[in-house]
Design a protein around this motif. Structure first.
Motif, mmCIF file in Angstrom:
data_model
loop_
_atom_site.group_PDB
_atom_site.id
_atom_site.type_symbol
_atom_site.label_atom_id
_atom_site.label_comp_id
_atom_site.label_asym_id
_atom_site.label_seq_id
_atom_site.Cartn_x
_atom_site.Cartn_y
_atom_site.Cartn_z
ATOM 1 N N ASN A 55 0.804 -1.230 0.000
ATOM 2 C CA ASN A 55 0.000 0.000 0.000
ATOM 3 C C ASN A 55 0.836 1.278 0.000
ATOM 4 O O ASN A 55 0.286 2.364 -0.080
ATOM 5 C CB ASN A 55 -0.896 0.033 1.243
ATOM 6 N N GLU A 56 2.128 1.157 0.108
ATOM 7 C CA GLU A 56 2.987 2.330 0.238
ATOM 8 C C GLU A 56 3.016 3.149 -1.058
ATOM 9 O O GLU A 56 3.094 2.594 -2.145
ATOM 10 C CB GLU A 56 4.399 1.845 0.565
ATOM 11 N N PRO A 57 2.959 4.477 -0.945
ATOM 12 C CA PRO A 57 3.024 5.311 -2.153
ATOM 13 C C PRO A 57 4.351 5.117 -2.882
ATOM 14 O O PRO A 57 5.387 4.925 -2.262
ATOM 15 C CB PRO A 57 2.915 6.745 -1.626
ATOM 16 N N LEU A 58 4.317 5.168 -4.224
ATOM 17 C CA LEU A 58 5.512 4.988 -5.038
ATOM 18 C C LEU A 58 6.305 6.277 -5.205
ATOM 19 O O LEU A 58 7.449 6.248 -5.612
ATOM 20 C CB LEU A 58 5.127 4.480 -6.429
ATOM 21 N N ARG A 59 5.702 7.404 -4.928
ATOM 22 C CA ARG A 59 6.340 8.691 -5.209
ATOM 23 C C ARG A 59 7.534 8.971 -4.316
ATOM 24 O O ARG A 59 7.511 8.731 -3.126
ATOM 25 C CB ARG A 59 5.336 9.821 -5.024
ATOM 26 N N ALA A 60 8.545 9.524 -4.948
ATOM 27 C CA ALA A 60 9.698 10.023 -4.201
ATOM 28 C C ALA A 60 9.313 11.384 -3.640
ATOM 29 O O ALA A 60 8.385 12.016 -4.125
ATOM 30 C CB ALA A 60 10.892 10.163 -5.139
ATOM 31 N N PRO A 61 10.031 11.848 -2.622
ATOM 32 C CA PRO A 61 9.773 13.211 -2.166
ATOM 33 C C PRO A 61 9.928 14.158 -3.357
ATOM 34 O O PRO A 61 10.954 14.187 -4.010
ATOM 35 C CB PRO A 61 10.871 13.439 -1.121
ATOM 36 N N ARG A 62 8.877 14.893 -3.657
ATOM 37 C CA ARG A 62 8.822 15.654 -4.898
ATOM 38 C C ARG A 62 9.705 16.884 -4.943
ATOM 39 O O ARG A 62 10.221 17.218 -5.998
ATOM 40 C CB ARG A 62 7.392 16.068 -5.184
ATOM 41 N N SER A 63 9.867 17.572 -3.852
ATOM 42 C CA SER A 63 10.541 18.864 -3.922
ATOM 43 C C SER A 63 11.949 18.749 -4.487
ATOM 44 O O SER A 63 12.317 19.483 -5.403
ATOM 45 C CB SER A 63 10.562 19.538 -2.555
ATOM 46 N N GLY A 64 12.758 17.833 -3.984
ATOM 47 C CA GLY A 64 14.124 17.684 -4.476
ATOM 48 C C GLY A 64 14.170 17.214 -5.913
ATOM 49 O O GLY A 64 14.938 17.730 -6.731
ATOM 50 N N LEU A 65 13.345 16.250 -6.255
ATOM 51 C CA LEU A 65 13.322 15.720 -7.614
ATOM 52 C C LEU A 65 12.817 16.761 -8.606
ATOM 53 O O LEU A 65 13.414 16.955 -9.666
ATOM 54 C CB LEU A 65 12.457 14.459 -7.682
ATOM 55 N N VAL A 66 11.750 17.437 -8.269
ATOM 56 C CA VAL A 66 11.196 18.455 -9.164
ATOM 57 C C VAL A 66 12.213 19.564 -9.402
ATOM 58 O O VAL A 66 12.445 19.973 -10.543
ATOM 59 C CB VAL A 66 9.864 19.017 -8.617
ATOM 60 N N ARG A 67 12.836 20.048 -8.338
ATOM 61 C CA ARG A 67 13.869 21.089 -8.477
ATOM 62 C C ARG A 67 15.012 20.617 -9.362
ATOM 63 O O ARG A 67 15.468 21.329 -10.248
ATOM 64 C CB ARG A 67 14.426 21.477 -7.100
ATOM 65 N N PHE A 68 15.469 19.407 -9.114
ATOM 66 C CA PHE A 68 16.571 18.850 -9.894
ATOM 67 C C PHE A 68 16.193 18.767 -11.370
ATOM 68 O O PHE A 68 16.960 19.188 -12.236
ATOM 69 C CB PHE A 68 16.964 17.471 -9.366
ATOM 70 N N LEU A 69 15.029 18.207 -11.663
ATOM 71 C CA LEU A 69 14.630 18.023 -13.059
ATOM 72 C C LEU A 69 14.389 19.351 -13.770
ATOM 73 O O LEU A 69 14.704 19.480 -14.958
ATOM 74 C CB LEU A 69 13.403 17.118 -13.144
ATOM 75 N N ARG A 70 13.856 20.322 -13.074
ATOM 76 C CA ARG A 70 13.694 21.651 -13.676
ATOM 77 C C ARG A 70 15.041 22.270 -14.021
ATOM 78 O O ARG A 70 15.217 22.871 -15.068
ATOM 79 C CB ARG A 70 12.931 22.577 -12.735
ATOM 80 N N THR A 71 15.982 22.128 -13.113
ATOM 81 C CA THR A 71 17.307 22.708 -13.304
ATOM 82 C C THR A 71 18.109 21.988 -14.390
ATOM 83 O O THR A 71 18.870 22.611 -15.111
ATOM 84 C CB THR A 71 18.095 22.662 -11.980
ATOM 85 N N HIS A 72 17.931 20.682 -14.503
ATOM 86 C CA HIS A 72 18.779 19.863 -15.381
ATOM 87 C C HIS A 72 18.021 19.204 -16.533
ATOM 88 O O HIS A 72 18.502 18.208 -17.081
ATOM 89 C CB HIS A 72 19.475 18.783 -14.547
ATOM 90 N N ARG A 73 16.890 19.755 -16.899
ATOM 91 C CA ARG A 73 16.054 19.137 -17.941
ATOM 92 C C ARG A 73 16.825 18.870 -19.230
ATOM 93 O O ARG A 73 16.813 17.767 -19.769
ATOM 94 C CB ARG A 73 14.838 20.035 -18.229
ATOM 95 N N SER A 74 17.516 19.857 -19.768
ATOM 96 C CA SER A 74 18.195 19.666 -21.053
ATOM 97 C C SER A 74 19.331 18.651 -20.939
ATOM 98 O O SER A 74 19.531 17.838 -21.843
ATOM 99 C CB SER A 74 18.709 20.998 -21.604
ATOM 100 N N GLU A 75 20.064 18.659 -19.825
ATOM 101 C CA GLU A 75 21.138 17.675 -19.654
ATOM 102 C C GLU A 75 20.588 16.258 -19.516
ATOM 103 O O GLU A 75 21.169 15.317 -20.058
ATOM 104 C CB GLU A 75 21.971 18.001 -18.412
ATOM 105 N N MET A 76 19.486 16.105 -18.792
ATOM 106 C CA MET A 76 18.873 14.777 -18.660
ATOM 107 C C MET A 76 18.418 14.275 -20.027
ATOM 108 O O MET A 76 18.647 13.112 -20.363
ATOM 109 C CB MET A 76 17.698 14.824 -17.678
ATOM 110 N N ASN A 77 17.787 15.145 -20.803
ATOM 111 C CA ASN A 77 17.346 14.745 -22.142
ATOM 112 C C ASN A 77 18.525 14.324 -23.007
ATOM 113 O O ASN A 77 18.423 13.375 -23.786
ATOM 114 C CB ASN A 77 16.593 15.889 -22.828
ATOM 115 N N ALA A 78 19.634 15.031 -22.896
ATOM 116 C CA ALA A 78 20.790 14.763 -23.740
ATOM 117 C C ALA A 78 21.621 13.561 -23.281
ATOM 118 O O ALA A 78 22.177 12.844 -24.117
ATOM 119 C CB ALA A 78 21.691 16.002 -23.792
#
Length: 138
Positions: A55-78
């Motif tokens: 029953n445990e939620p699958l989501r990671a703590p969003r704040s750190g992940l969201v911030r990271f992905l916003r900051t590094h979107r183009s590098e992650m894509n590449a």
């Protein structure tokens, strides 16, 4: 016990969280992603999750992940070629939605499997085979 990040198979990175707290594990995943981006070149990540209850939620703590992905979107894509998540068999079906959304969320494909060997094979198949490729063998 803390999460262990293994770099010996670079550009395949493994995050072992089998015995870690969830907070420590999520922080280690972000650290591995950030360090892989800093190293440069393509990479793939194998993430071995701490045990989860049905029953445990699958989501990671969003704040750190969201911030990271916003900051590094183009590098992650590449650079990110894929993220393979190793989790309990009972959780795999629930993980299907997250896997499907991974290209939009992470910027690269993902899979969820129940064994490490399958995860390694899937991730390795997404990496360049030429050792002269930038970032390979670093």
């Amino acid at each position: 016990m803390p999460t262990e990040i293994l770099w010996d198979r670079w550009p395949l990175v493994e995050v072992h969280g089998e015995t870690a707290s969830k907070a420590d594990h999520h922080a280690a995943v972000l650290e591995a992603l950030n360090t892989a981006l800093v190293r440069g070149g393509p990479f793939a990540l194998v993430v071995i999750q701490p045990p989860m209850t049905h029953n445990e939620p699958l989501r990671a703590p969003r704040s750190g992940l969201v911030r990271f992905l916003r900051t590094h979107r183009s590098e992650m894509n590449a650079r990110c070629r894929g993220v393979a998540i190793v989790t309990d068999p009972a959780v795999l079906r629930r993980a299907a939605k997250l896997v499907k959304a991974a290209p939009l969320i992470l910027g690269c494909p993902a899979t969820a499997v129940h064994d490490v060997a399958t995860a390694r094979e899937w991730a390795a198949d997404r990496l360049p085979t030429d050792p002269a490729q930038p970032g390979a063998g670093a």
